[in-house]
Design a protein around this motif. Structure first.
Motif, PDB file in Angstrom:
ATOM      1  N   ALA A 292       0.721  -1.382  -0.001  1.00  0.00           N
ATOM      2  CA  ALA A 292      -0.039   0.073   0.135  1.00  0.00           C
ATOM      3  C   ALA A 292       0.847   1.264  -0.116  1.00  0.00           C
ATOM      4  O   ALA A 292       0.764   2.262  -0.631  1.00  0.00           O
ATOM      5  CB  ALA A 292      -0.875  -0.007   1.326  1.00  0.00           C
ATOM      6  N   GLN A 293       1.813   1.123   0.750  1.00  0.00           N
ATOM      7  CA  GLN A 293       2.759   2.423   0.708  1.00  0.00           C
ATOM      8  C   GLN A 293       3.589   2.603  -0.469  1.00  0.00           C
ATOM      9  O   GLN A 293       4.058   3.726  -0.981  1.00  0.00           O
ATOM     10  CB  GLN A 293       3.898   2.105   1.981  1.00  0.00           C
ATOM     11  CG  GLN A 293       3.419   2.364   3.232  1.00  0.00           C
ATOM     12  CD  GLN A 293       4.262   1.929   4.617  1.00  0.00           C
ATOM     13  OE1 GLN A 293       4.838   2.929   4.593  1.00  0.00           O
ATOM     14  NE2 GLN A 293       4.149   0.645   4.932  1.00  0.00           N
ATOM     15  N   LEU A 294       3.945   1.367  -1.185  1.00  0.00           N
ATOM     16  CA  LEU A 294       4.670   1.495  -2.386  1.00  0.00           C
ATOM     17  C   LEU A 294       3.616   2.066  -3.420  1.00  0.00           C
ATOM     18  O   LEU A 294       4.102   2.836  -4.400  1.00  0.00           O
ATOM     19  CB  LEU A 294       5.016   0.099  -2.881  1.00  0.00           C
ATOM     20  CG  LEU A 294       6.403  -0.449  -2.138  1.00  0.00           C
ATOM     21  CD1 LEU A 294       6.703  -1.829  -2.443  1.00  0.00           C
ATOM     22  CD2 LEU A 294       7.625   0.440  -2.375  1.00  0.00           C
ATOM     23  N   ALA A 295       2.442   1.598  -3.626  1.00  0.00           N
ATOM     24  CA  ALA A 295       1.319   2.194  -4.446  1.00  0.00           C
ATOM     25  C   ALA A 295       1.288   3.747  -4.093  1.00  0.00           C
ATOM     26  O   ALA A 295       0.968   4.541  -5.080  1.00  0.00           O
ATOM     27  CB  ALA A 295       0.207   1.599  -4.097  1.00  0.00           C
ATOM     28  N   GLU A 296       1.288   4.209  -2.849  1.00  0.00           N
ATOM     29  CA  GLU A 296       1.303   5.587  -2.558  1.00  0.00           C
ATOM     30  C   GLU A 296       2.320   6.063  -3.369  1.00  0.00           C
ATOM     31  O   GLU A 296       2.289   7.461  -3.967  1.00  0.00           O
ATOM     32  CB  GLU A 296       1.302   5.908  -1.239  1.00  0.00           C
ATOM     33  CG  GLU A 296       0.699   7.228  -0.622  1.00  0.00           C
ATOM     34  CD  GLU A 296       0.357   7.309   0.893  1.00  0.00           C
ATOM     35  OE1 GLU A 296      -0.081   8.220   1.078  1.00  0.00           O
ATOM     36  OE2 GLU A 296       0.644   6.347   1.747  1.00  0.00           O
ATOM     37  N   PHE A 297       3.356   5.612  -3.097  1.00  0.00           N
ATOM     38  CA  PHE A 297       4.806   6.326  -3.723  1.00  0.00           C
ATOM     39  C   PHE A 297       4.588   6.305  -5.179  1.00  0.00           C
ATOM     40  O   PHE A 297       4.962   7.552  -5.794  1.00  0.00           O
ATOM     41  CB  PHE A 297       5.883   5.454  -3.269  1.00  0.00           C
ATOM     42  CG  PHE A 297       7.214   5.620  -4.094  1.00  0.00           C
ATOM     43  CD1 PHE A 297       8.014   6.904  -4.085  1.00  0.00           C
ATOM     44  CD2 PHE A 297       7.535   4.701  -5.417  1.00  0.00           C
ATOM     45  CE1 PHE A 297       9.294   6.930  -4.770  1.00  0.00           C
ATOM     46  CE2 PHE A 297       8.652   5.081  -6.224  1.00  0.00           C
ATOM     47  CZ  PHE A 297       9.560   6.095  -5.869  1.00  0.00           C
ATOM     48  N   ALA A 298       4.067   5.232  -5.827  1.00  0.00           N
ATOM     49  CA  ALA A 298       3.960   5.418  -7.384  1.00  0.00           C
ATOM     50  C   ALA A 298       2.963   6.727  -7.634  1.00  0.00           C
ATOM     51  O   ALA A 298       3.303   7.220  -8.691  1.00  0.00           O
ATOM     52  CB  ALA A 298       3.366   4.083  -7.590  1.00  0.00           C
ATOM     53  N   GLY A 299       2.060   6.638  -6.741  1.00  0.00           N
ATOM     54  CA  GLY A 299       0.683   7.679  -7.146  1.00  0.00           C
ATOM     55  C   GLY A 299       1.621   9.125  -7.114  1.00  0.00           C
ATOM     56  O   GLY A 299       1.120   9.925  -7.839  1.00  0.00           O
ATOM     57  N   VAL A 300       2.477   9.208  -6.317  1.00  0.00           N
ATOM     58  CA  VAL A 300       3.165  10.767  -6.094  1.00  0.00           C
ATOM     59  C   VAL A 300       3.847  11.012  -7.450  1.00  0.00           C
ATOM     60  O   VAL A 300       3.870  12.105  -7.920  1.00  0.00           O
ATOM     61  CB  VAL A 300       4.203  10.539  -5.129  1.00  0.00           C
ATOM     62  CG1 VAL A 300       5.048  11.940  -5.161  1.00  0.00           C
ATOM     63  CG2 VAL A 300       3.570  10.650  -3.637  1.00  0.00           C
ATOM     64  N   HIS A 301       4.207   9.961  -8.144  1.00  0.00           N
ATOM     65  CA  HIS A 301       5.159  10.212  -9.624  1.00  0.00           C
ATOM     66  C   HIS A 301       3.849   9.866 -10.628  1.00  0.00           C
ATOM     67  O   HIS A 301       4.228   9.570 -11.865  1.00  0.00           O
ATOM     68  CB  HIS A 301       6.125   9.126  -9.651  1.00  0.00           C
ATOM     69  CG  HIS A 301       7.170   9.431  -8.731  1.00  0.00           C
ATOM     70  ND1 HIS A 301       8.363  10.303  -9.072  1.00  0.00           N
ATOM     71  CD2 HIS A 301       7.488   8.883  -7.425  1.00  0.00           C
ATOM     72  CE1 HIS A 301       8.928  10.413  -7.990  1.00  0.00           C
ATOM     73  NE2 HIS A 301       8.552   9.397  -7.182  1.00  0.00           N
ATOM     74  N   GLY A 302       2.541   9.716 -10.320  1.00  0.00           N
ATOM     75  CA  GLY A 302       1.404   9.773 -11.272  1.00  0.00           C
ATOM     76  C   GLY A 302       1.318   8.498 -12.267  1.00  0.00           C
ATOM     77  O   GLY A 302       1.191   8.557 -13.295  1.00  0.00           O
ATOM     78  N   VAL A 303       1.822   7.255 -11.377  1.00  0.00           N
ATOM     79  CA  VAL A 303       1.856   5.979 -12.187  1.00  0.00           C
ATOM     80  C   VAL A 303       1.041   4.855 -11.555  1.00  0.00           C
ATOM     81  O   VAL A 303       0.921   5.069 -10.406  1.00  0.00           O
ATOM     82  CB  VAL A 303       3.023   5.608 -12.789  1.00  0.00           C
ATOM     83  CG1 VAL A 303       3.967   6.666 -13.497  1.00  0.00           C
ATOM     84  CG2 VAL A 303       3.912   5.340 -11.343  1.00  0.00           C
ATOM     85  N   ASP A 304       0.478   4.058 -12.106  1.00  0.00           N
ATOM     86  CA  ASP A 304      -0.177   3.123 -11.673  1.00  0.00           C
ATOM     87  C   ASP A 304       0.521   1.588 -11.995  1.00  0.00           C
ATOM     88  O   ASP A 304       0.491   1.351 -13.074  1.00  0.00           O
ATOM     89  CB  ASP A 304      -1.710   2.816 -11.985  1.00  0.00           C
ATOM     90  CG  ASP A 304      -2.437   1.779 -11.256  1.00  0.00           C
ATOM     91  OD1 ASP A 304      -1.784   1.318 -10.454  1.00  0.00           O
ATOM     92  OD2 ASP A 304      -3.409   1.469 -11.888  1.00  0.00           O
TER      93      ASP A 304
END
Length: 237
Positions: A167-179
């Motif tokens: 979940a935290q890694l997904a949040e990190f990816a979201g900061v960079h605008g990617v899924d």
């Protein structure tokens, strides 16, 4: 009158920017020579021939100055990595090896700067992260995403991964605008921690009890990461 006022303000802005840049430059020299404990606003003011109160008009505290200096340093190392990527051409394996080796080389050559930059928190995922640390992170993350999209490699299934960490890694990816799927993010995190960990321990002198020369061990770890992400290991020139 408006034109004259604008010209005067522009001149003041340029003078202020030049003075701020000089302050950061003196701080960086002190940092490189004496470590973080050798950097002080009074010492900088003394070297520049300013009074301490005058310097406080540019930076309200040492912490403010250090944050500005960190932004400069992240910009410098990002420029070095970007130049290495440009020189590497389009081959993904060459680009990955060039980027991480450029980072390690810069870190080893600038231990005091590295220690200051990476010992600080530059806001969390929920805050407004400074531009230059984000740019640094994006260089490696975007390179990884390019490799993943060009030639997907095996990743662990989601049910084998720790949900809270994912979940935290997904949040990190979201900061960079990617899924990106959790398994790929997991491999990115594991690869980055593996290589950055060696660099960090080398710079901080924590591997000297095992290695007089850390490079062969680093290259072995780099080769292992290359295999995991499905690219050929490129030996150093």
């Amino acid at each position: 009158m408006t034109t004259q006022t604008t010209t005067t303000e522009s001149r003041r802005d340029r003078q202020r920017a030049a003075t701020e840049a000089e302050i950061r430059g003196v701080a960086r020299r002190q940092l490189a020579a004496h470590g973080m404990e050798g950097v002080s606003l009074r010492g900088i003011a003394r070297e520049m021939g300013m009074t301490a109160p005058a310097l406080y008009r540019y930076f309200a505290s040492l912490d403010d100055l250090v944050e500005a200096l960190c932004a400069d340093l992240f910009g410098d190392v990002s420029d070095v990595i970007s130049a290495a990527l440009d020189d590497a051409g389009e081959d993904l394996a060459a680009r990955m090896h060039a980027a991480i080796r450029a980072f390690r080389r810069w870190a080893v050559e600038h231990p005091a700067e590295f220690s200051m930059m990476f010992s600080r928190e530059h806001d969390d995922l929920h805050g407004d992260k400074p531009e230059e640390p984000l740019r640094f992170a994006a260089l490696f993350f975007e390179l990884f995403l390019t490799m993943w999209r060009a030639q997907p490699f095996p990743v662990p299934p989601a049910d084998e991964l720790n949900p809270a960490a994912c979940a935290q890694l997904a949040e990190f990816a979201g900061v960079h605008g990617v899924d990106v799927e959790p398994g790929a993010l997991w491999v990115f995190a594991r690869s980055w921690v593996r290589l950055y960990g060696v660099i960090c321990m080398e710079v901080l002198g924590q591997l000297g009890f095992m290695f007089s020369d850390v490079q062969p061990y680093f290259e072995a770890e780099l080769a292992a990461v290359a295999r995991e992400v499905g690219i050929a290991y490129v030996p150093p020139a």
